[in-house]
Motif scaffolding. Sequence first.
Motif, PDB file in Angstrom:
ATOM      1  N   ILE A   1       0.822  -1.215   0.000  1.00 12.92           N
ATOM      2  CA  ILE A   1       0.000   0.000   0.000  1.00 12.92           C
ATOM      3  C   ILE A   1       0.851   1.257   0.000  1.00 12.92           C
ATOM      4  O   ILE A   1       0.626   2.184  -0.782  1.00 12.92           O
ATOM      5  N   GLU A   2       1.838   1.306   0.880  1.00 19.16           N
ATOM      6  CA  GLU A   2       2.664   2.514   1.007  1.00 19.16           C
ATOM      7  C   GLU A   2       3.945   2.449   0.181  1.00 19.16           C
ATOM      8  O   GLU A   2       4.688   3.423   0.120  1.00 19.16           O
ATOM      9  N   LYS A   3       4.206   1.283  -0.421  1.00 19.25           N
ATOM     10  CA  LYS A   3       5.428   1.087  -1.220  1.00 19.25           C
ATOM     11  C   LYS A   3       6.676   1.388  -0.398  1.00 19.25           C
ATOM     12  O   LYS A   3       7.651   1.956  -0.886  1.00 19.25           O
ATOM     13  N   THR A   4       6.633   0.999   0.878  1.00 22.47           N
ATOM     14  CA  THR A   4       7.764   1.253   1.771  1.00 22.47           C
ATOM     15  C   THR A   4       8.154  -0.043   2.473  1.00 22.47           C
ATOM     16  O   THR A   4       7.295  -0.836   2.866  1.00 22.47           O
ATOM     17  N   LEU A   5       9.458  -0.256   2.636  1.00 20.92           N
ATOM     18  CA  LEU A   5       9.987  -1.478   3.227  1.00 20.92           C
ATOM     19  C   LEU A   5      10.217  -1.264   4.721  1.00 20.92           C
ATOM     20  O   LEU A   5      10.985  -0.389   5.114  1.00 20.92           O
ATOM     21  N   VAL A   6       9.551  -2.070   5.539  1.00 19.03           N
ATOM     22  CA  VAL A   6       9.622  -1.925   6.990  1.00 19.03           C
ATOM     23  C   VAL A   6       9.935  -3.282   7.609  1.00 19.03           C
ATOM     24  O   VAL A   6       9.352  -4.297   7.219  1.00 19.03           O
ATOM     25  N   GLU A   7      10.857  -3.320   8.555  1.00 18.23           N
ATOM     26  CA  GLU A   7      11.177  -4.569   9.239  1.00 18.23           C
ATOM     27  C   GLU A   7      10.069  -4.917  10.231  1.00 18.23           C
ATOM     28  O   GLU A   7       9.182  -4.096  10.521  1.00 18.23           O
ATOM     29  N   GLY A   8      10.140  -6.127  10.775  1.00 14.17           N
ATOM     30  CA  GLY A   8       9.076  -6.581  11.667  1.00 14.17           C
ATOM     31  C   GLY A   8       8.836  -5.656  12.845  1.00 14.17           C
ATOM     32  O   GLY A   8       7.689  -5.321  13.167  1.00 14.17           O
ATOM     33  N   ALA A   9       9.914  -5.232  13.519  1.00 18.65           N
ATOM     34  CA  ALA A   9       9.757  -4.356  14.688  1.00 18.65           C
ATOM     35  C   ALA A   9       9.137  -3.016  14.297  1.00 18.65           C
ATOM     36  O   ALA A   9       8.426  -2.401  15.096  1.00 18.65           O
ATOM     37  N   GLY A  10       9.395  -2.578  13.074  1.00 26.01           N
ATOM     38  CA  GLY A  10       8.849  -1.301  12.619  1.00 26.01           C
ATOM     39  C   GLY A  10       7.390  -1.369  12.227  1.00 26.01           C
ATOM     40  O   GLY A  10       6.742  -0.328  12.056  1.00 26.01           O
ATOM     41  N   ALA A  11       6.864  -2.577  12.093  1.00 24.27           N
ATOM     42  CA  ALA A  11       5.483  -2.750  11.643  1.00 24.27           C
ATOM     43  C   ALA A  11       4.531  -3.110  12.772  1.00 24.27           C
ATOM     44  O   ALA A  11       3.334  -3.269  12.539  1.00 24.27           O
ATOM     45  N   VAL A  12       5.023  -3.227  14.021  1.00 25.99           N
ATOM     46  CA  VAL A  12       4.138  -3.697  15.094  1.00 25.99           C
ATOM     47  C   VAL A  12       3.062  -2.667  15.441  1.00 25.99           C
ATOM     48  O   VAL A  12       1.988  -3.036  15.945  1.00 25.99           O
ATOM     49  N   GLY A  13       3.304  -1.388  15.194  1.00 23.90           N
ATOM     50  CA  GLY A  13       2.269  -0.385  15.437  1.00 23.90           C
ATOM     51  C   GLY A  13       1.051  -0.637  14.560  1.00 23.90           C
ATOM     52  O   GLY A  13      -0.092  -0.665  15.050  1.00 23.90           O
ATOM     53  N   LEU A  14       1.281  -0.822  13.259  1.00 26.59           N
ATOM     54  CA  LEU A  14       0.177  -1.149  12.362  1.00 26.59           C
ATOM     55  C   LEU A  14      -0.427  -2.495  12.731  1.00 26.59           C
ATOM     56  O   LEU A  14      -1.648  -2.677  12.674  1.00 26.59           O
ATOM     57  N   ALA A  15       0.404  -3.455  13.140  1.00 29.96           N
ATOM     58  CA  ALA A  15      -0.107  -4.760  13.564  1.00 29.96           C
ATOM     59  C   ALA A  15      -1.093  -4.601  14.719  1.00 29.96           C
ATOM     60  O   ALA A  15      -2.109  -5.307  14.783  1.00 29.96           O
ATOM     61  N   ALA A  16      -0.823  -3.664  15.622  1.00 27.13           N
ATOM     62  CA  ALA A  16      -1.723  -3.426  16.751  1.00 27.13           C
ATOM     63  C   ALA A  16      -3.069  -2.881  16.277  1.00 27.13           C
ATOM     64  O   ALA A  16      -4.125  -3.255  16.795  1.00 27.13           O
ATOM     65  N   LEU A  17      -3.063  -2.013  15.264  1.00 30.71           N
ATOM     66  CA  LEU A  17      -4.313  -1.494  14.717  1.00 30.71           C
ATOM     67  C   LEU A  17      -5.117  -2.602  14.046  1.00 30.71           C
ATOM     68  O   LEU A  17      -6.354  -2.603  14.101  1.00 30.71           O
ATOM     69  N   LEU A  18      -4.424  -3.527  13.400  1.00 31.09           N
ATOM     70  CA  LEU A  18      -5.114  -4.643  12.752  1.00 31.09           C
ATOM     71  C   LEU A  18      -5.658  -5.631  13.776  1.00 31.09           C
ATOM     72  O   LEU A  18      -6.742  -6.197  13.600  1.00 31.09           O
ATOM     73  N   ARG A  19      -4.924  -5.832  14.854  1.00 29.96           N
ATOM     74  CA  ARG A  19      -5.296  -6.805  15.895  1.00 29.96           C
ATOM     75  C   ARG A  19      -6.395  -6.265  16.819  1.00 29.96           C
ATOM     76  O   ARG A  19      -7.260  -7.008  17.271  1.00 29.96           O
ATOM     77  N   HIS A  20      -6.332  -4.952  17.124  1.00 27.51           N
ATOM     78  CA  HIS A  20      -7.246  -4.343  18.097  1.00 27.51           C
ATOM     79  C   HIS A  20      -7.941  -3.127  17.481  1.00 27.51           C
ATOM     80  O   HIS A  20      -7.807  -2.004  17.986  1.00 27.51           O
ATOM     81  N   PRO A  21      -8.686  -3.290  16.386  1.00 31.17           N
ATOM     82  CA  PRO A  21      -9.233  -2.124  15.683  1.00 31.17           C
ATOM     83  C   PRO A  21     -10.165  -1.268  16.538  1.00 31.17           C
ATOM     84  O   PRO A  21     -10.195  -0.038  16.405  1.00 31.17           O
ATOM     85  N   GLU A  22     -10.920  -1.902  17.446  1.00 31.28           N
ATOM     86  CA  GLU A  22     -11.865  -1.137  18.269  1.00 31.28           C
ATOM     87  C   GLU A  22     -11.144  -0.163  19.207  1.00 31.28           C
ATOM     88  O   GLU A  22     -11.713   0.861  19.598  1.00 31.28           O
ATOM     89  N   ARG A  23      -9.904  -0.450  19.545  1.00 26.40           N
ATOM     90  CA  ARG A  23      -9.127   0.418  20.455  1.00 26.40           C
ATOM     91  C   ARG A  23      -8.776   1.752  19.796  1.00 26.40           C
ATOM     92  O   ARG A  23      -8.539   2.757  20.492  1.00 26.40           O
ATOM     93  N   PHE A  24      -8.753   1.776  18.462  1.00 28.62           N
ATOM     94  CA  PHE A  24      -8.253   2.955  17.745  1.00 28.62           C
ATOM     95  C   PHE A  24      -9.289   3.595  16.824  1.00 28.62           C
ATOM     96  O   PHE A  24      -9.002   4.628  16.218  1.00 28.62           O
TER      97      PHE A  24
END
Length: 399
Positions: free
Chosen positions: A267-290
């Motif tokens: 989507i963003e055409k940007t390369l991110v390592e696993g640790a750098g992607a956990v913020g987005l992972a949290a939005l996907l895992r806990h959408p109601e929180r955000f």
Amino acid sequence: MLTHADIQAAARRLQGAVLQTPCVESRTLSQITGAQVYLKFENLQFTASFKERGALNKLLLLSDAERARGVIAMSAGNHAQGVAYHAQRLGLRAVIVMPRFTPGVKVERTRGFGAEVVLHGDSLAEARAHAYQLAQEQQLTFVHPYDDEAIAAGQGTLALEMLEAQPDLDMLVVAIGGGGLIAGVATAAKAVRPGIEVVGVQTQRFPSMFNALRQAELPMGTSTIAEGIAVTQPGTVTQAIVQRCVDDLLLVDEGDIEQAVLMLLEIEKTLVEGAGAVGLAALLRHPERFRDKKVGLILSGGNIDPMLLAAIIERGMVRSGRLARIRVSARDVPGVLARITATVAGAGANIEEVHHQRAFTMLAAQNVEIDFVLQTRNKAHIDEVIAALQATGMQVSAA
């Protein structure tokens, strides 16, 4: 105690020496998650990680005597490169201790920044102990990856930039390993915008800060694709700051992180390592929180192993139905493979792999099992391909 003034002073020191990375809205991720998502692209730093902020701030605070003797750090990743690069810029001797299992590409990249790399130990703990020993023997200043107020102050400068670019953010979602990043970010953010929420994210395999602050006893894993935050013991300095300034802690699993890495790439055409992607992972895992919040995410680094990235892409294609494996059972007669491939092509799928199996099967001797890996559009398309094959009299199953 780390203060807002320390972070402001760090920002003045770092000006012109580290990139003021963009902080912009992702409309597509906002639509997907239900939050208004703003991304801070720290993966665009020269060493592809936020870590150089803290490393440089620490180096600039050294006394003349400490500069003359040089510095030492223990790291298998981004911290090593941040220390090595800025030590080279400042003309300082830098020794980096890395465990023996560190990938060769990271070792060579760190050496490329002029550091003396010492490979020692079969674990991070062994490498760390050796680094402390060398520091004492050679009177080198140890540059800790996170448990240091000067390091945390440097990392906190990115929060000042985020809130300058987007002053009305409701929330910052920050990865936690040892806690240096979130300690600096939370201190700065709460001073600039007292009502902002700071949410920390750890992987379920390494919930060290979560355990410490929630009095939990979740087990520690042995590996994670978010190796940059695979820390078994949070920092003493940083834990106190997190306890005081951070509003919530969330956990994400490996599948969430894989999905986030792939979404940022596609989507963003940007390369991110696993640790750098956990913020987005949290939005996907806990959408109601955000949901319906203006959320700032830090893409903290982009140093990912190419083979790991290839595996994440392939596994993501399987989950989305763009890569499928099917097994076809048919009479072993001339032309049967041609009929199958023609049917698959007619259904609009592309064949990536074929494995023809005669011996290792429970079918009758005159039959054959053929495994196909197909490139498809989605899960519904897989069903269409299977139906087309079944219509020709073939026995088909998803393998």
